[in-house]
Write a protein that holds these residues in place. Structure first.
Motif, PDB file in Angstrom:
ATOM      1  N   MET A   1       0.831  -1.204   0.000  1.00 60.15           N
ATOM      2  CA  MET A   1       0.000   0.000   0.000  1.00 60.15           C
ATOM      3  C   MET A   1       0.864   1.253   0.000  1.00 60.15           C
ATOM      4  O   MET A   1       0.626   2.197  -0.776  1.00 60.15           O
ATOM      5  N   SER A   2       1.873   1.216   0.853  1.00 55.78           N
ATOM      6  CA  SER A   2       2.715   2.393   0.961  1.00 55.78           C
ATOM      7  C   SER A   2       3.476   2.653  -0.349  1.00 55.78           C
ATOM      8  O   SER A   2       3.593   3.787  -0.798  1.00 55.78           O
ATOM      9  N   LEU A   3       3.940   1.535  -0.990  1.00 52.83           N
ATOM     10  CA  LEU A   3       4.617   1.685  -2.283  1.00 52.83           C
ATOM     11  C   LEU A   3       3.677   2.282  -3.319  1.00 52.83           C
ATOM     12  O   LEU A   3       4.039   3.186  -4.078  1.00 52.83           O
ATOM     13  N   MET A   4       2.440   1.774  -3.315  1.00 52.73           N
ATOM     14  CA  MET A   4       1.487   2.227  -4.318  1.00 52.73           C
ATOM     15  C   MET A   4       1.158   3.711  -4.129  1.00 52.73           C
ATOM     16  O   MET A   4       1.169   4.485  -5.080  1.00 52.73           O
ATOM     17  N   LEU A   5       0.899   4.066  -2.899  1.00 51.51           N
ATOM     18  CA  LEU A   5       0.517   5.455  -2.653  1.00 51.51           C
ATOM     19  C   LEU A   5       1.649   6.416  -2.979  1.00 51.51           C
ATOM     20  O   LEU A   5       1.430   7.485  -3.551  1.00 51.51           O
ATOM     21  N   ASN A   6       2.873   6.030  -2.616  1.00 52.11           N
ATOM     22  CA  ASN A   6       4.025   6.886  -2.928  1.00 52.11           C
ATOM     23  C   ASN A   6       4.159   7.103  -4.421  1.00 52.11           C
ATOM     24  O   ASN A   6       4.364   8.215  -4.893  1.00 52.11           O
ATOM     25  N   LEU A   7       4.049   5.992  -5.162  1.00 56.08           N
ATOM     26  CA  LEU A   7       4.206   6.089  -6.615  1.00 56.08           C
ATOM     27  C   LEU A   7       3.062   6.871  -7.253  1.00 56.08           C
ATOM     28  O   LEU A   7       3.269   7.629  -8.200  1.00 56.08           O
TER      29      LEU A   7
END
Lengths: 852, 217
Positions: B178-184
């Protein structure tokens, strides 16, 4: 708390309460009717094709047995009169007194009045002398073991016939005055007795009654030598009159025809195998889909062993239920193929096979056992895999990579099989070893196919530029494990078609060319008697359009211990220019004309390993020149070897003058007549009218040619029909595999669709993918088919029939088969592809929810 | 970026049509991230599928890039998805026959929009360097979802639709993905509509919508 008892025996594992396990297992099939259909079609096809061919073989063997029961001169050691005369009773008595294990035989036919072709073959035996040896070759000639000798040997005598002939004979005897059928010497009707083992139109009775009927008082046709190992030489005074004929193993009908039946059996085994591949596919898939059910059953207290037992019971129940319709279809196939088979066997070997199917209960029993055995073989690997699986494992974690490893392992075994085939080809010499080569070639190809497809598809993937094409190749690669069984079936069917088709087409070309050479004369004629032949020759010699009359004659003799057929022909430019010689020495025809040389057929050359220039020692009688029964030998050089397709026996050809000089007893054969081409029909009509000759006695070249080609076509009709059926079964296998896989395809197709590839594009790609795989399989099938065709032409045919054919290739046939493979694949893919096109988005979206 | 107006959808059942939602409207601005929540079976996934052009609405319209997706045929919808949307599901997002690298570039190449430096960047960000030659079946659930995100973003789709992308993952993995997705998503300015059950995940997005009894609130 009551003590628990653990089931250990089979009966406890199959207790009535555990029937619920069977119920749960079987419920799977009702929810997956396509899978059940695949299983049913596979097993039905396998059982039907196998049992159909076995029905043909069994019928043929039954006919051979009946022929053997006739004391067939081909199969039974016997003594004959060298002068082709009957043997006197006196000579028989002399031999018996000197301890010869002989028994007399009287053979002849009784014509029935007012019928054109109806006659009954009368066989007279002497049961007392037949029973004196422990080694009776034809123990009862179709008679029962508890034969009443008193009734058989004394008035009114017994006449043994088949059930069908019994009715006819009864009618004939009841109206003896009208039918002209003879009664016994006392004017009474003999007792009719029935034995199903006796051939139709045959009648076995005591030698005395047969002698009376055939007007052979104190004479016998032959003396059966009941112990073929009896080596005592003939008494001197009889040696000039009698000759011992020991049957050659190569002339045994069942041995000759064994190769033919082996051929059919091999093809039916292939069909059985293709059917089993379908069965394997269905069982494998069904077991995988029932993994969740297995988990539930195990969780509910069903043991692994109990589950296995019930799975086997379930498969045996299903296959048992399919066996009966399979056998009925097999019976139907056999009844369709039998007329062609009878014609083939008659044409190739002179073996008479009844065109009515009579099957024993053993055939039904064997059919059911084959269905069960086949199912268990097909289920073996999937069941073992299931056993090895973890109890609660729902699906295999196998990935494409593990398949690559498996393919590699299989390819090694495939290459080992190929090497074994090569070794057998190098060292093997028998017909059986020829079939072993084919079996190992097939095995090798089947094991190599997945590896080859995988590698070819990987190459395609590397070369693909467009991303959708790249996916097409990679996805095709992923499908190889799922479709490999069906593709192997397709490969086997296609390569067999190419192999058998190439062999038949090559044979057809060679045969037609050979026929054109052999049938150089315009008209062929067979006279009723030498007197008529002379009359016809005189008439023809005055005919203005006839340019040559070429008589021929034939006689039998021995070459060593091998009986051969001697042919005499008038050496003429008709033969010199056209006769199909495989090899010849210089001036062969001149040598033949000058008495010193002969030509031999390919069969004899191969059988006795004779070559050009070899000297042959042939026996002939001196009776004409010396008036005695002395035998002499004459030496001839082999000047040429000629092809002689369709003839099972060895043949020596010489000039007509030579034949008559040394074998004056030679019987007149047919005439070849050279006539102007526009006068063929008028001449044939004139000959028929003037000499009262039947249609079969005078034939023009075209009629003989047509008849021979028709016979040729019938010879391979059964083979080609089976071939086609195998191809049909393979197409069904492909179709059913695709249909069962179509539901599993969602997980593979859905992500591509979600990424923006339309369903129409997906449909095209799906179709292309299968066509691509079928095309690649067809490409691999071509070299394999050529290998098979070469094995058939250069190994199997030579060992089975005694003649070789030139190996020819037919690219047009490959093209047709490749197209038929593509068409099969197209239709096989059509329903699954349409299913994909018509499936609702929600069905595709299921692809993201579970792994089916 | 995305606007849906007067959407209605019902399912056929043996008892007659079952309405999931009616007169439903929503908008999503450029670069905005929205969570779509609701009870199981309320129709969140169906709504997301309709917005992605994967399912047809009974009525209403969905405008993406000024095109009404409801008026397009299957091929046109596929074309629109290829160029303007990235879709991530709960599981089984990847093409099993292709390697991880080929999966990552699949949609970008399909849309003729492969930007190699950007791809390299994504691979590094998603920590996929060592997995590129593997096949989907050889990856864990979390790794597979990272690849799915990478594929959606590699195509530089302006709108990302995610249907419970972490639903099949454990908490730690879900958090990481989730954190990777939101950052990207933030980095690229991509709009995101995500179906989720988790209010914790929803709280990390710009706003939340709840679908209940056929209405969005």
């Amino acid at each position: 708390m009551p003590k628990l008892r653990y089931p250990s025996s089979l009966s406890s594992r199959l207790s009535p309460s555990s029937l619920w396990i069977l119920h749960a297992l079987i419920s799977h099939w009702w929810r997956h009717p396509v899978q059940l259909g695949t299983l049913v079609i596979g097993l039905l096809a396998a059982t039907a094709l196998w049992s159909g061919v076995q029905a043909l073989n069994q019928q043929a063997r039954m006919s051979y047995d009946q022929a053997a029961a006739r004391f067939d001169s081909i199969n039974q050691a016997h003594l004959i009169n060298s002068q082709q005369q009957p043997i006197s009773q006196e000579d028989y008595v002399t031999l018996r007194r000197q301890g010869w294990p002989v028994s007399p035989l009287i053979e002849g036919s009784v014509e029935i009045k007012d019928t054109e072709s109806l006659s009954l073959n009368v066989i007279g035996i002497e049961p007392l002398s037949l029973q004196t040896s422990s080694q009776m070759a034809a123990p009862s000639a179709g008679l029962p073991e508890n034969l009443s000798l008193n009734a058989f040997l004394t008035p009114p005598w017994e006449v043994w016939v088949s059930p069908r002939t019994a009715e006819l004979l009864q009618g004939l005897l009841d109206k003896a005055d009208e039918s002209g059928f003879p009664l016994n010497p006392l004017g009474e009707k003999p007792t009719i007795k029935i034995s199903p083992a006796i051939a139709h139109d045959e009648l076995i009775t005591d030698s005395y009654l047969a002698q009376y009927w055939l007007d052979m008082d104190q004479q016998f046709s032959r003396l059966l030598l009941l112990d073929s190992s009896f080596t005592q030489p003939l008494p001197e005074d009889l040696a000039t009159r009698l000759r011992v004929i020991i049957p050659q193993s190569d002339h045994d009908i069942s041995r000759l025809t064994d190769s033919f039946h082996l051929n059919l059996t091999a093809l039916s085994l292939l069909a059985f195998l293709v059917g089993l591949l379908m069965v394997y596919s269905a069982i494998h898939l069904a077991l995988n889909q029932r993994l969740p059910l297995r988990r539930i059953l195990i969780s509910c207290g069903v043991s692994q062993r109990q589950l296995m037992t019930w799975l086997i019971v379930e498969l045996l129940l299903i296959s048992g239920a399919i066996a009966l319709p399979g056998l009925i279809v097999g019976y139907w196939i056999a009844s369709l193929l039998l007329p062609d088979l009878s014609a083939s066997l008659a044409g190739l070997y002179g073996a008479q096979v009844s065109s009515e199917l009579q099957l024993s209960w053993r055939w039904w029993q064997q059919g059911v056992l084959m269905a069960w055995g086949g199912t268990l073989i097909a289920a073996f690997m999937p069941l073992i895999q299931l056993l090895k699986r973890e109890n609660l494992q729902l699906s295999s974690n196998s990935v494409s990579l593990s398949h690559h490893a498996l393919f590699k392992r299989l390819s090694w075994i495939g290459m080992a099989s190929g090497t074994i085939a090569l070794l057998i080809g190098y060292y093997g010499e028998s017909l059986f070893s020829g079939f072993l080569i084919l079996a190992f070639v097939f095995l090798s190809a089947a094991l190599l196919l997945p590896f080859l497809l995988d590698k070819l598809l990987a190459l395609g993937q590397l070369a693909a530029q467009k991303v959708t094409l790249q996916w097409l190749w990679s996805d095709a690669r992923l499908q190889v494990p799922h479709l490999s069984v069906a593709l192997v079936a397709l490969l086997l069917a296609l390569s067999t078609s190419i192999g058998v088709g190439g062999m038949v087409e090559g044979f057809r070309n060679t045969f037609v060319g050979w026929l054109d050479q052999r049938l150089a004369a315009e008209v062929y004629l067979r006279a009723d008697s030498p007197a008529q032949a002379e009359e016809i020759t005189d008439w023809l010699s005055t005919h203005e359009h006839v340019s040559a009359i070429l008589p021929s004659a034939r006689a039998d003799t021995l070459l060593g211990s091998t009986p051969v057929d001697l042919r005499g022909i008038a050496v003429h430019s008709t033969y010199v220019d056209h006769w199909p010689l495989l090899s010849s020495s210089e001036q062969a025809w001149q040598q033949i004309e000058q008495d010193s040389a002969v030509m031999i057929n390919e069969q004899l050359a191969r059988q006795l390993q004779l070559n050009l220039g070899d000297r042959l020692k042939l026996e002939h009688s001196l009776s004409e020149s010396t008036g005695t029964d002395e035998l002499s030998t004459e030496h001839f050089t082999v000047a040429a070897i000629y092809s002689d397709y369709g003839n099972p026996t060895g043949q020596i050809m010489m000039s007509l003058d030579t034949l008559y000089r040394f074998w004056p007893e030679a019987s007149l054969g047919s005439f070849a007549i050279r006539v102007d081409s526009d006068q063929i029909s008028p001449l044939v009509s004139q000959l028929r009218d003037k000499f009262d000759l039947s249609d079969t006695q005078v034939l023009d070249q075209q009629a003989v040619r047509n008849y021979s080609i028709q016979l040729f076509e019938r010879t391979f009709a059964a083979t080609q029909a089976l071939n086609l059926l195998v191809l049909g079964v393979a197409s069904i296998a492909l179709f059913s595999s695709l249909l069962t896989l179509s539901s599993m395809r969602l997980t593979q197709v859905a992500p591509v669709w979600a990424c923006g590839v339309s369903r129409r594009q997906l449909m095209v790609i799906e179709l292309l993918r299968l066509l691509l795989m079928a095309f690649m399989t067809a490409l691999i099938a071509i070299p394999l088919g050529l290998i098979i065709s070469y094995c058939l032409v250069a190994i199997i045919n030579v060992r089975a029939f005694g003649w070789a054919l030139p190996w020819q290739i037919f690219p047009q046939q490959w093209l047709t088969l490749t197209l038929s493979a593509l068409v099969s694949a197209f239709f096989a893919a059509l329903i699954p592809v349409l299913k994909l096109q018509l499936s609702s988005p929600s069905e595709l979206l299921k692809g993201f929810r579970d792994d089916q | 970026m995305l606007s849906a107006t007067d959407l209605a959808k019902s399912h056929r059942t043996p008892q007659g049509p079952l309405s999931l939602f009616q007169d439903l409207s929503l908008t999503l601005k450029h670069g905005e991230s929205v969570a779509l929540m609701g009870e199981s079976g309320c129709g969140k996934s169906t709504l997301l599928h309709i917005l992605a052009g994967l399912e047809q609405a009974d009525q209403g319209r969905v405008m993406i890039n000024e095109q009404d997706i409801c008026r397009l045929n299957d091929s046109q919808r596929a074309h629109l998805r290829r160029h303007h949307l990235g879709v991530i599901f709960q599981q089984l997002n990847l093409i099993p026959s292709l390697s991880i690298y080929d999966n990552l570039v699949f949609q970008a190449r399909l849309a003729n929009r492969l930007d190699k430096p950007w791809l390299e960047h994504l691979i590094t960000k998603l920590d996929l360097q060592t997995l590129l030659k593997r096949y989907p079946a050889q990856l864990s659930g979390g790794q597979q979802q990272r690849v799915a995100i990478g594929r959606a973003l590699a195509a530089k789709a302006p709108l990302l639709l995610a249907d419970e992308p972490t639903g099949s993952l454990d908490e730690a993995n879900a958090e990481q993905v989730m954190s990777l997705m939101l950052n990207l998503v933030k980095e690229t300015g991509t709009s995101l509509l995500m179906v989720t059950h988790s209010s914790h995940l929803a709280s990390q997005l710009d706003r939340s919508l709840t679908l209940s009894q056929g209405r969005l609130s």
